[in-house]
Design a protein around this motif. Structure first.
Motif, PDB file in Angstrom:
ATOM      1  N   ASN A   1       0.797  -1.240   0.400  1.00 16.35           N
ATOM      2  CA  ASN A   1      -0.128   0.399  -0.629  1.00 16.35           C
ATOM      3  C   ASN A   1       0.599   1.361  -0.215  1.00 16.35           C
ATOM      4  O   ASN A   1       0.242   2.194  -0.984  1.00 16.35           O
ATOM      5  CB  ASN A   1      -1.250   0.117   1.061  1.00 16.35           C
ATOM      6  CG  ASN A   1      -2.195  -0.886   1.314  1.00 16.35           C
ATOM      7  OD1 ASN A   1      -2.532  -1.435   0.178  1.00 16.35           O
ATOM      8  ND2 ASN A   1      -2.363  -1.349   2.296  1.00 16.35           N
ATOM      9  N   ARG A   2       1.824   1.451   0.580  1.00 13.18           N
ATOM     10  CA  ARG A   2       2.410   2.576   0.981  1.00 13.18           C
ATOM     11  C   ARG A   2       3.283   2.616  -0.459  1.00 13.18           C
ATOM     12  O   ARG A   2       3.956   3.980  -0.628  1.00 13.18           O
ATOM     13  CB  ARG A   2       3.462   2.614   2.503  1.00 13.18           C
ATOM     14  CG  ARG A   2       4.734   3.743   2.232  1.00 13.18           C
ATOM     15  CD  ARG A   2       3.779   5.254   2.869  1.00 13.18           C
ATOM     16  NE  ARG A   2       3.317   5.252   3.994  1.00 13.18           N
ATOM     17  CZ  ARG A   2       2.177   6.175   4.361  1.00 13.18           C
ATOM     18  NH1 ARG A   2       2.380   6.779   3.677  1.00 13.18           N
ATOM     19  NH2 ARG A   2       1.834   6.478   5.844  1.00 13.18           N
ATOM     20  N   ASP A   3       4.189   1.826  -1.186  1.00 12.22           N
ATOM     21  CA  ASP A   3       4.403   1.774  -1.895  1.00 12.22           C
ATOM     22  C   ASP A   3       3.638   2.427  -3.208  1.00 12.22           C
ATOM     23  O   ASP A   3       3.630   3.716  -4.025  1.00 12.22           O
ATOM     24  CB  ASP A   3       4.827   0.242  -2.630  1.00 12.22           C
ATOM     25  CG  ASP A   3       6.185  -0.246  -2.228  1.00 12.22           C
ATOM     26  OD1 ASP A   3       6.136   0.467  -0.843  1.00 12.22           O
ATOM     27  OD2 ASP A   3       7.212  -0.211  -2.647  1.00 12.22           O
ATOM     28  N   ILE A   4       2.303   1.855  -3.512  1.00 13.71           N
ATOM     29  CA  ILE A   4       2.094   2.760  -5.018  1.00 13.71           C
ATOM     30  C   ILE A   4       0.611   3.881  -4.209  1.00 13.71           C
ATOM     31  O   ILE A   4       0.909   4.929  -4.822  1.00 13.71           O
ATOM     32  CB  ILE A   4       0.481   1.839  -4.601  1.00 13.71           C
ATOM     33  CG1 ILE A   4       0.457   0.519  -5.299  1.00 13.71           C
ATOM     34  CG2 ILE A   4      -0.830   2.266  -5.137  1.00 13.71           C
ATOM     35  CD1 ILE A   4      -0.169  -1.154  -4.531  1.00 13.71           C
ATOM     36  N   ASP A   5       0.984   4.118  -2.527  1.00 11.11           N
ATOM     37  CA  ASP A   5       0.560   5.504  -2.451  1.00 11.11           C
ATOM     38  C   ASP A   5       1.504   6.354  -2.790  1.00 11.11           C
ATOM     39  O   ASP A   5       1.150   7.999  -3.313  1.00 11.11           O
ATOM     40  CB  ASP A   5       0.340   5.635  -0.871  1.00 11.11           C
ATOM     41  CG  ASP A   5      -1.211   4.551  -0.865  1.00 11.11           C
ATOM     42  OD1 ASP A   5      -1.950   4.326  -1.342  1.00 11.11           O
ATOM     43  OD2 ASP A   5      -1.404   4.332   0.359  1.00 11.11           O
TER      44      ASP A   5
ATOM     45  N   ALA B   1      -2.735  -5.055  -4.299  1.00 13.75           N
ATOM     46  CA  ALA B   1      -2.416  -3.755  -5.116  1.00 13.75           C
ATOM     47  C   ALA B   1      -2.637  -3.272  -6.364  1.00 13.75           C
ATOM     48  O   ALA B   1      -3.095  -2.366  -6.495  1.00 13.75           O
ATOM     49  CB  ALA B   1      -0.729  -4.668  -5.365  1.00 13.75           C
ATOM     50  N   VAL B   2      -3.677  -4.174  -7.123  1.00 11.46           N
ATOM     51  CA  VAL B   2      -4.147  -3.719  -8.153  1.00 11.46           C
ATOM     52  C   VAL B   2      -4.613  -2.545  -8.283  1.00 11.46           C
ATOM     53  O   VAL B   2      -4.975  -1.504  -8.567  1.00 11.46           O
ATOM     54  CB  VAL B   2      -3.906  -4.508  -9.827  1.00 11.46           C
ATOM     55  CG1 VAL B   2      -5.386  -3.824 -10.563  1.00 11.46           C
ATOM     56  CG2 VAL B   2      -2.739  -5.387  -9.886  1.00 11.46           C
ATOM     57  N   LYS B   3      -5.799  -3.535  -7.422  1.00 17.15           N
ATOM     58  CA  LYS B   3      -6.995  -2.709  -7.039  1.00 17.15           C
ATOM     59  C   LYS B   3      -6.337  -0.890  -6.144  1.00 17.15           C
ATOM     60  O   LYS B   3      -7.656  -0.587  -6.969  1.00 17.15           O
ATOM     61  CB  LYS B   3      -8.024  -3.132  -5.957  1.00 17.15           C
ATOM     62  CG  LYS B   3      -8.796  -4.382  -6.527  1.00 17.15           C
ATOM     63  CD  LYS B   3      -9.851  -4.782  -5.791  1.00 17.15           C
ATOM     64  CE  LYS B   3     -10.538  -6.559  -6.484  1.00 17.15           C
ATOM     65  NZ  LYS B   3     -11.507  -7.000  -5.193  1.00 17.15           N
ATOM     66  N   ARG B   4      -5.490  -0.878  -5.394  1.00 16.33           N
ATOM     67  CA  ARG B   4      -5.238   0.039  -4.693  1.00 16.33           C
ATOM     68  C   ARG B   4      -4.940   1.019  -6.092  1.00 16.33           C
ATOM     69  O   ARG B   4      -5.154   2.357  -5.476  1.00 16.33           O
ATOM     70  CB  ARG B   4      -4.541  -0.290  -3.710  1.00 16.33           C
ATOM     71  CG  ARG B   4      -4.340   1.394  -3.142  1.00 16.33           C
ATOM     72  CD  ARG B   4      -2.906   0.785  -1.187  1.00 16.33           C
ATOM     73  NE  ARG B   4      -2.874   1.620  -0.505  1.00 16.33           N
ATOM     74  CZ  ARG B   4      -3.815   1.937   0.484  1.00 16.33           C
ATOM     75  NH1 ARG B   4      -5.096   0.654   0.726  1.00 16.33           N
ATOM     76  NH2 ARG B   4      -4.202   3.539   1.074  1.00 16.33           N
ATOM     77  N   ALA B   5      -3.882   0.373  -7.060  1.00 15.60           N
ATOM     78  CA  ALA B   5      -3.186   1.777  -7.784  1.00 15.60           C
ATOM     79  C   ALA B   5      -4.506   2.602  -8.984  1.00 15.60           C
ATOM     80  O   ALA B   5      -4.606   2.757  -8.985  1.00 15.60           O
ATOM     81  CB  ALA B   5      -1.891   1.014  -8.664  1.00 15.60           C
ATOM     82  N   ARG B   6      -5.715   1.457  -8.924  1.00 16.80           N
ATOM     83  CA  ARG B   6      -6.853   1.862 -10.215  1.00 16.80           C
ATOM     84  C   ARG B   6      -7.660   2.841  -9.163  1.00 16.80           C
ATOM     85  O   ARG B   6      -8.571   3.604  -9.159  1.00 16.80           O
ATOM     86  CB  ARG B   6      -7.652   0.655  -9.849  1.00 16.80           C
ATOM     87  CG  ARG B   6      -7.023  -0.117 -11.055  1.00 16.80           C
ATOM     88  CD  ARG B   6      -7.213   0.444 -12.387  1.00 16.80           C
ATOM     89  NE  ARG B   6      -8.435   1.148 -13.136  1.00 16.80           N
ATOM     90  CZ  ARG B   6      -9.355   0.345 -14.231  1.00 16.80           C
ATOM     91  NH1 ARG B   6      -8.753  -0.557 -14.663  1.00 16.80           N
ATOM     92  NH2 ARG B   6     -10.433   0.799 -14.276  1.00 16.80           N
ATOM     93  N   ARG B   7      -7.032   2.971  -8.118  1.00 16.95           N
ATOM     94  CA  ARG B   7      -8.155   4.328  -6.994  1.00 16.95           C
ATOM     95  C   ARG B   7      -7.608   5.525  -7.213  1.00 16.95           C
ATOM     96  O   ARG B   7      -7.954   7.260  -7.619  1.00 16.95           O
ATOM     97  CB  ARG B   7      -7.250   4.361  -5.360  1.00 16.95           C
ATOM     98  CG  ARG B   7      -8.038   2.903  -4.325  1.00 16.95           C
ATOM     99  CD  ARG B   7      -7.932   3.332  -3.607  1.00 16.95           C
ATOM    100  NE  ARG B   7      -8.460   1.851  -2.086  1.00 16.95           N
ATOM    101  CZ  ARG B   7      -8.218   2.067  -1.099  1.00 16.95           C
ATOM    102  NH1 ARG B   7      -7.215   3.125  -0.901  1.00 16.95           N
ATOM    103  NH2 ARG B   7      -8.830   0.588  -0.500  1.00 16.95           N
ATOM    104  N   TYR B   8      -6.144   5.536  -8.072  1.00 22.21           N
ATOM    105  CA  TYR B   8      -5.339   6.552  -8.348  1.00 22.21           C
ATOM    106  C   TYR B   8      -5.458   6.511  -9.862  1.00 22.21           C
ATOM    107  O   TYR B   8      -5.340   8.203 -10.510  1.00 22.21           O
ATOM    108  CB  TYR B   8      -4.113   6.510  -7.587  1.00 22.21           C
ATOM    109  CG  TYR B   8      -3.981   6.266  -6.913  1.00 22.21           C
ATOM    110  CD1 TYR B   8      -3.831   7.737  -5.581  1.00 22.21           C
ATOM    111  CD2 TYR B   8      -3.715   4.641  -5.874  1.00 22.21           C
ATOM    112  CE1 TYR B   8      -3.954   8.077  -4.059  1.00 22.21           C
ATOM    113  CE2 TYR B   8      -3.265   5.191  -4.560  1.00 22.21           C
ATOM    114  CZ  TYR B   8      -3.929   5.982  -3.544  1.00 22.21           C
ATOM    115  OH  TYR B   8      -3.511   6.751  -2.361  1.00 22.21           O
ATOM    116  N   THR B   9      -5.244   5.668 -10.913  1.00 23.18           N
ATOM    117  CA  THR B   9      -5.367   5.341 -12.530  1.00 23.18           C
ATOM    118  C   THR B   9      -5.469   4.441 -13.312  1.00 23.18           C
ATOM    119  O   THR B   9      -6.115   3.811 -12.086  1.00 23.18           O
ATOM    120  CB  THR B   9      -3.976   6.253 -12.824  1.00 23.18           C
ATOM    121  OG1 THR B   9      -3.745   5.901 -13.951  1.00 23.18           O
ATOM    122  CG2 THR B   9      -2.747   4.934 -12.072  1.00 23.18           C
ATOM    123  N   ASP B  10      -6.641   4.570 -14.202  1.00 22.70           N
ATOM    124  CA  ASP B  10      -6.975   3.657 -14.461  1.00 22.70           C
ATOM    125  C   ASP B  10      -6.160   2.849 -15.582  1.00 22.70           C
ATOM    126  O   ASP B  10      -6.362   1.959 -16.198  1.00 22.70           O
ATOM    127  CB  ASP B  10      -8.137   3.834 -16.440  1.00 22.70           C
ATOM    128  CG  ASP B  10      -9.358   5.026 -15.305  1.00 22.70           C
ATOM    129  OD1 ASP B  10      -9.617   4.354 -13.779  1.00 22.70           O
ATOM    130  OD2 ASP B  10      -9.659   5.870 -16.390  1.00 22.70           O
TER     131      ASP B  10
END
Length: 536
Positions: free
Chosen positions: A78-82, A125-134
């Motif tokens: 999570n922290r990496d992705i954020d 991780a993929v779902k969290r990344a999708r919060r920020y970009t498509d």
């Protein structure tokens, strides 16, 4: 219509992981602008959580690049992705690239996780990344040694979670072209939702097969290739961008896809990366080597004179080889100087920076009759070599060398505002100079590499010197340029010493120091995330 092959350049991330190839924020911006001008589709700007410096560099690239997608790497944490999302905020087009290892040896020995846990973490991780970009890319690290059934499961799950690109890396350069191509083909055929994502390949060159494996993957259905300028990268490097692009462009009869790059920018990008990293290009390197379009054999010369295509399968001009001499000298004005640099992709945001570069140009013109583009690039790079809060500065150098006598070198340095001098003997003038510097500084560093490269032709050519120092396990690269090779050597050594003494340095993403550095300096509450995976 012919499919488009997406070129994903990771020079600024994977390329920077070459020992000694770390780049400053300004250097990353220069390379990113050159890649954008060439038309690279995706620029992986770095690994934002690795350090404050890497975070700032990714953010800076995301700010200046407008026509390419800017990508940041993140582990499946999570922290990496954020952090990647925060760094990429300024980008006109952004991508988060998250990864986790999938081979049995990596899952067991490195992650210490069961396969089901790995799938669960990848999906999260993929779902969290999708919060920020498509635009989310998922990589299965060490896919080349992973179980095919498990690969199908985790990739299907990642696509279902929202991954728009799935990357199949040959992380350790283990695969053979027919084997790797078969892997890509099998995955595309077996995964039910494979048509919902672009398949990508990322191959390392441990067996000299990175380009071959990548092209085999393209022939089997991959439509993105991850590569670096000059093949820069960890260990033996990555697939070389210039070789991938020109192979696809030249063999249109074989590849059912094409690249949308301005290939005339290839040689310039190659020289820029070589100049900044200090990694010279070997003369017989495909496409960008000095001998790539040279013909010495009489039979070859005769054939080329009669018809170029007898021995040349592509035109030198198509990749950027041309007579690039410019008529600038000590009587040239600032406007001509600035105009040529602008044509080379160099802009000055401050007038004082232009004035300083022009002053160095005038000084060089007094010593060198003809000025080449490489010389101008070196002048700009020389300005970038300055380390913030320099503790050691070169004042003067006097060298004595005579046949039958031990060479001597006297150097004067400014150290923390105090001028100090020392004279030392050595096996040669460079050795004596380095010993004189060490007698003053007493850094305790070990010299790992000393390399000299002439930037142009002629005895008055600028000499570019690269030194690599080790200090208690930390490796730094230093560069210096001068028409006097001994002076360039002293500048390179001092540049490296200032990096050693610089407290805010970029740590290698795979090192244990990264975890401590990030936790203490930027994210004090992420102690539970400090177990690092290695990088693709």
């Amino acid at each position: 219509m012919t499919d488009k092959l997406i070129i994903f350049d990771t020079t600024l991330r994977d390329g920077e992981q070459s020992p000694g190839a770390s780049m400053t924020r300004e250097e990353k911006i220069r390379i990113a602008k050159a890649l954008e001008r060439m038309g690279v589709d995706v620029i992986e700007a770095g690994f934002p959580i690795a350090s404050i410096g890497d975070f700032d560099a990714v953010k800076a690239v995301a700010t200046v690049v407008k026509n390419s997608t800017v990508c940041g790497l993140a582990r499946a944490l999570n922290r990496d992705i954020d952090t990647a999302a925060e760094a990429l905020k300024p980008a006109s087009s952004r991508r988060i690239h998250t990864f986790i290892a999938t081979s049995p040896i990596h899952m067991k020995m490195k992650l210490r996780m069961e396969p089901e846990q790995v799938i669960e973490q990848a999906v999260a991780a993929v779902k969290r990344a999708r919060r920020y970009t498509d635009d989310v890319e998922f990589s299965a690290e060490d896919a080349g040694r992973s179980d095919i059934d498990f690969l199908c499961r985790i990739i299907e799950s990642a696509i279902a979670a929202g991954a728009t690109t799935v990357n199949i890396p040959d992380t350790v350069g283990y695969n053979l072209p027919n084997q790797f191509g078969s892997l890509i083909k099998t995955l595309i055929e077996r995964i039910p939702n494979s048509d919902k994502a672009v398949f990508s390949v990322h191959c390392h060159n441990d067996l000299g097969l990175a380009v071959g494996n990548s092209l085999s993957g393209v022939l089997s259905g991959a439509r993105q290739v991850e590569c670096t300028v000059n093949g820069l990268g960890e260990r033996a490097g990555n697939a070389a961008l210039e070789e991938i692009v020109m192979a696809v462009r030249t063999r249109r009869d074989v590849f059912p896809c094409d690249v949308r790059l301005d290939t005339t920018q290839i040689v310039y990008c190659s020289r820029l990366v070589s100049n900044i990293t200090g990694f010279p290009v070997q003369p017989n390197k495909a496409i960008v080597g000095a001998n790539a379009f040279a013909h010495e054999s009489g039979i070859h010369q005769d054939g080329v004179l009669k018809n170029r295509e007898t021995y040349e399968i592509m035109r030198a001009e198509d990749v950027g080889w041309h007579a690039n001499r410019i008529v600038l000298g000590k009587h040239s004005g600032r406007n001509a100087f600035r105009t040529r640099l602008r044509e080379l992709g160099v802009e000055f945001s401050r007038e004082e920076d232009l004035n300083e570069a022009f002053r160095r140009f005038k000084a060089l013109a007094d010593r060198k009759h003809e000025i080449y583009d490489e010389d101008l690039q070196a002048l700009v790079t020389e300005a970038d070599l300055a380390v913030s809060n320099e503790r050691v500065k070169w004042v003067s150098l006097c060298v004595y060398s005579e046949t039958g006598e031990s060479p001597k070198s006297k150097i004067t340095l400014w150290i923390n505002g105090e001028e100090r001098s020392h004279t030392a003997e050595g096996s040669g003038p460079v050795d004596a100079t380095f010993k004189a510097i060490e007698s003053i500084v007493d850094s305790g560093c070990t010299l790992l590499l000393y390399s000299v490269n002439a930037l142009t032709t002629g005895t008055d050519a600028l000499g570019e010197v690269t030194v690599r120092l080790d200090n208690a396990g930390r490796t730094v690269n230093g560069q210096g340029v001068d028409t006097d090779v001994i002076a360039a050597s002293a500048k390179a050594y001092i540049n490296a010493l200032n990096k050693v003494m610089n407290p805010v340095a970029r740590y290698h993403p795979q090192s244990e120091e990264t975890a401590t550095y990030v936790a203490v300096r930027k994210f004090p509450l992420v102690s539970n995330l400090l177990k690092l995976n290695s990088i693709i």
